[in-house]
Design a protein around this motif. Sequence first.
Motif, PDB file in Angstrom:
ATOM      1  N   GLU A 136       0.831  -1.204   0.000  1.00  8.32           N
ATOM      2  CA  GLU A 136       0.000   0.000   0.000  1.00  8.32           C
ATOM      3  C   GLU A 136       0.868   1.258   0.000  1.00  8.32           C
ATOM      4  N   SER A 137       0.364   2.290  -0.638  1.00  4.93           N
ATOM      5  CA  SER A 137       1.031   3.586  -0.731  1.00  4.93           C
ATOM      6  C   SER A 137       1.240   4.197   0.657  1.00  4.93           C
ATOM      7  N   ALA A 138       2.381   4.860   0.840  1.00 11.59           N
ATOM      8  CA  ALA A 138       2.667   5.527   2.116  1.00 11.59           C
ATOM      9  C   ALA A 138       1.653   6.629   2.396  1.00 11.59           C
ATOM     10  N   GLY A 139       1.275   7.384   1.369  1.00 12.68           N
ATOM     11  CA  GLY A 139       0.280   8.443   1.550  1.00 12.68           C
ATOM     12  C   GLY A 139      -1.060   7.895   2.011  1.00 12.68           C
ATOM     13  N   TYR A 140      -1.472   6.799   1.410  1.00 12.27           N
ATOM     14  CA  TYR A 140      -2.718   6.146   1.818  1.00 12.27           C
ATOM     15  C   TYR A 140      -2.615   5.673   3.265  1.00 12.27           C
ATOM     16  N   ALA A 141      -1.488   5.062   3.631  1.00 15.94           N
ATOM     17  CA  ALA A 141      -1.320   4.549   5.000  1.00 15.94           C
ATOM     18  C   ALA A 141      -1.445   5.680   6.019  1.00 15.94           C
ATOM     19  N   ARG A 142      -0.838   6.822   5.728  1.00 21.04           N
ATOM     20  CA  ARG A 142      -0.952   7.970   6.645  1.00 21.04           C
ATOM     21  C   ARG A 142      -2.396   8.473   6.705  1.00 21.04           C
ATOM     22  N   ASP A 143      -3.065   8.504   5.543  1.00 24.72           N
ATOM     23  CA  ASP A 143      -4.470   8.941   5.507  1.00 24.72           C
ATOM     24  C   ASP A 143      -5.355   8.020   6.342  1.00 24.72           C
ATOM     25  N   LEU A 144      -5.112   6.721   6.240  1.00 23.39           N
ATOM     26  CA  LEU A 144      -5.933   5.757   6.970  1.00 23.39           C
ATOM     27  C   LEU A 144      -5.713   5.875   8.481  1.00 23.39           C
ATOM     28  N   ALA A 145      -4.502   6.236   8.881  1.00 26.43           N
ATOM     29  CA  ALA A 145      -4.188   6.369  10.306  1.00 26.43           C
ATOM     30  C   ALA A 145      -4.716   7.671  10.907  1.00 26.43           C
ATOM     31  N   ARG A 146      -4.862   8.689  10.088  1.00 28.38           N
ATOM     32  CA  ARG A 146      -5.217  10.034  10.590  1.00 28.38           C
ATOM     33  C   ARG A 146      -6.441  10.064  11.506  1.00 28.38           C
ATOM     34  N   PRO A 147      -7.558   9.384  11.195  1.00 33.91           N
ATOM     35  CA  PRO A 147      -8.718   9.475  12.100  1.00 33.91           C
ATOM     36  C   PRO A 147      -8.448   8.998  13.527  1.00 33.91           C
ATOM     37  N   MET A 148      -7.526   8.058  13.704  1.00 33.50           N
ATOM     38  CA  MET A 148      -7.212   7.596  15.068  1.00 33.50           C
ATOM     39  C   MET A 148      -6.514   8.675  15.871  1.00 33.50           C
ATOM     40  N   TRP A 149      -5.871   9.622  15.196  1.00 35.72           N
ATOM     41  CA  TRP A 149      -5.158  10.686  15.900  1.00 35.72           C
ATOM     42  C   TRP A 149      -5.974  11.962  15.989  1.00 35.72           C
ATOM     43  N   THR A 150      -6.770  12.239  14.958  1.00 34.53           N
ATOM     44  CA  THR A 150      -7.540  13.496  14.936  1.00 34.53           C
ATOM     45  C   THR A 150      -8.965  13.325  15.433  1.00 34.53           C
ATOM     46  N   GLY A 151      -9.468  12.082  15.382  1.00 32.66           N
ATOM     47  CA  GLY A 151     -10.852  11.840  15.774  1.00 32.66           C
ATOM     48  C   GLY A 151     -11.856  12.201  14.687  1.00 32.66           C
ATOM     49  N   ARG A 152     -11.376  12.574  13.492  1.00 32.29           N
ATOM     50  CA  ARG A 152     -12.260  12.969  12.389  1.00 32.29           C
ATOM     51  C   ARG A 152     -11.899  12.170  11.137  1.00 32.29           C
ATOM     52  N   TRP A 153     -12.917  11.790  10.386  1.00 37.22           N
ATOM     53  CA  TRP A 153     -12.743  11.078   9.117  1.00 37.22           C
ATOM     54  C   TRP A 153     -12.871  12.123   8.019  1.00 37.22           C
ATOM     55  N   ARG A 154     -11.747  12.749   7.665  1.00 37.95           N
ATOM     56  CA  ARG A 154     -11.761  13.899   6.757  1.00 37.95           C
ATOM     57  C   ARG A 154     -10.741  13.748   5.636  1.00 37.95           C
ATOM     58  N   ALA A 155     -11.049  14.425   4.531  1.00 43.19           N
ATOM     59  CA  ALA A 155     -10.107  14.555   3.418  1.00 43.19           C
ATOM     60  C   ALA A 155      -9.108  15.656   3.743  1.00 43.19           C
ATOM     61  N   HIS A 156      -8.052  15.733   2.969  1.00 44.74           N
ATOM     62  CA  HIS A 156      -7.042  16.777   3.176  1.00 44.74           C
ATOM     63  C   HIS A 156      -7.604  18.189   2.995  1.00 44.74           C
ATOM     64  N   ASP A 157      -8.644  18.330   2.162  1.00 43.50           N
ATOM     65  CA  ASP A 157      -9.239  19.660   1.945  1.00 43.50           C
ATOM     66  C   ASP A 157     -10.287  20.006   3.003  1.00 43.50           C
ATOM     67  N   GLY A 158     -10.447  19.137   4.011  1.00 42.63           N
ATOM     68  CA  GLY A 158     -11.371  19.404   5.103  1.00 42.63           C
ATOM     69  C   GLY A 158     -12.739  18.772   4.948  1.00 42.63           C
ATOM     70  N   THR A 159     -13.030  18.170   3.792  1.00 41.88           N
ATOM     71  CA  THR A 159     -14.324  17.505   3.603  1.00 41.88           C
ATOM     72  C   THR A 159     -14.484  16.447   4.691  1.00 41.88           C
ATOM     73  N   ASP A 160     -15.597  16.516   5.405  1.00 40.77           N
ATOM     74  CA  ASP A 160     -15.867  15.600   6.508  1.00 40.77           C
ATOM     75  C   ASP A 160     -16.807  14.510   6.022  1.00 40.77           C
ATOM     76  N   TRP A 161     -16.294  13.292   5.972  1.00 39.91           N
ATOM     77  CA  TRP A 161     -17.113  12.169   5.519  1.00 39.91           C
ATOM     78  C   TRP A 161     -17.952  11.619   6.653  1.00 39.91           C
TER      79      TRP A 161
END
Length: 193
Positions: free
Chosen positions: A168-193
């Motif tokens: 898997e891509s490193a960028g994808y891996a960081r994106d997938l981990a982000r919600p565990m640290w930020t508490g939000r399931w969001r895109a880089h542009d701030g779109t909240d899924w």
Amino acid sequence: MLGGDHLVPEGPVVGTMVALHAMMADRRSMDRPARQGFVEAFVQAGWRVLLADFRGRGSDTAARAWRYEDLVRHDVPAWVRAARSFGDGPVGVVGHSLGGHVTAAAIAEGASRPDLLLLVAANTWMPSLEPSWRRRQLKRLSVGAFAGAATLVGRFPARRLRIGPVDESAGYARDLARPMWTGRWRAHDGTDW
């Protein structure tokens, strides 16, 4: 270019189902053993099935630097459009894990609108959804190791670690981990899924 397989029922076609796989996997995981796997039940029920690969797999192995949002905004909509192009009946998506939550995000964002949706083990790891403090910490450790290894190596080495047939891509891996640290399931542009 995204790759896939096209399974067609012997009788009349009810509609078209797009089968989207989990991470560290490819389209073959949805049809194992071949023509006897999970999606064969749809074919037997009269559905045309598009066994779909996300980017970085199959014929698209050159695409190594991609993000979670690429799947949400490009791959899922492309597969749903391909399914609609047949023009015979409803279009559904059956998404396993990654295939499910990126489809849910695409729907939430308005990037894709399948008529039917079947999600199989398609959860995202959000701290607010895990009541156990101990499990939250283990999940944080797990996604931190996943993203850290991917960043260090330049991709997550699933094949080398023998935990999946696709790195898997490193960028994808960081994106997938982000919600565990930020508490939000969001895109880089701030779109909240």
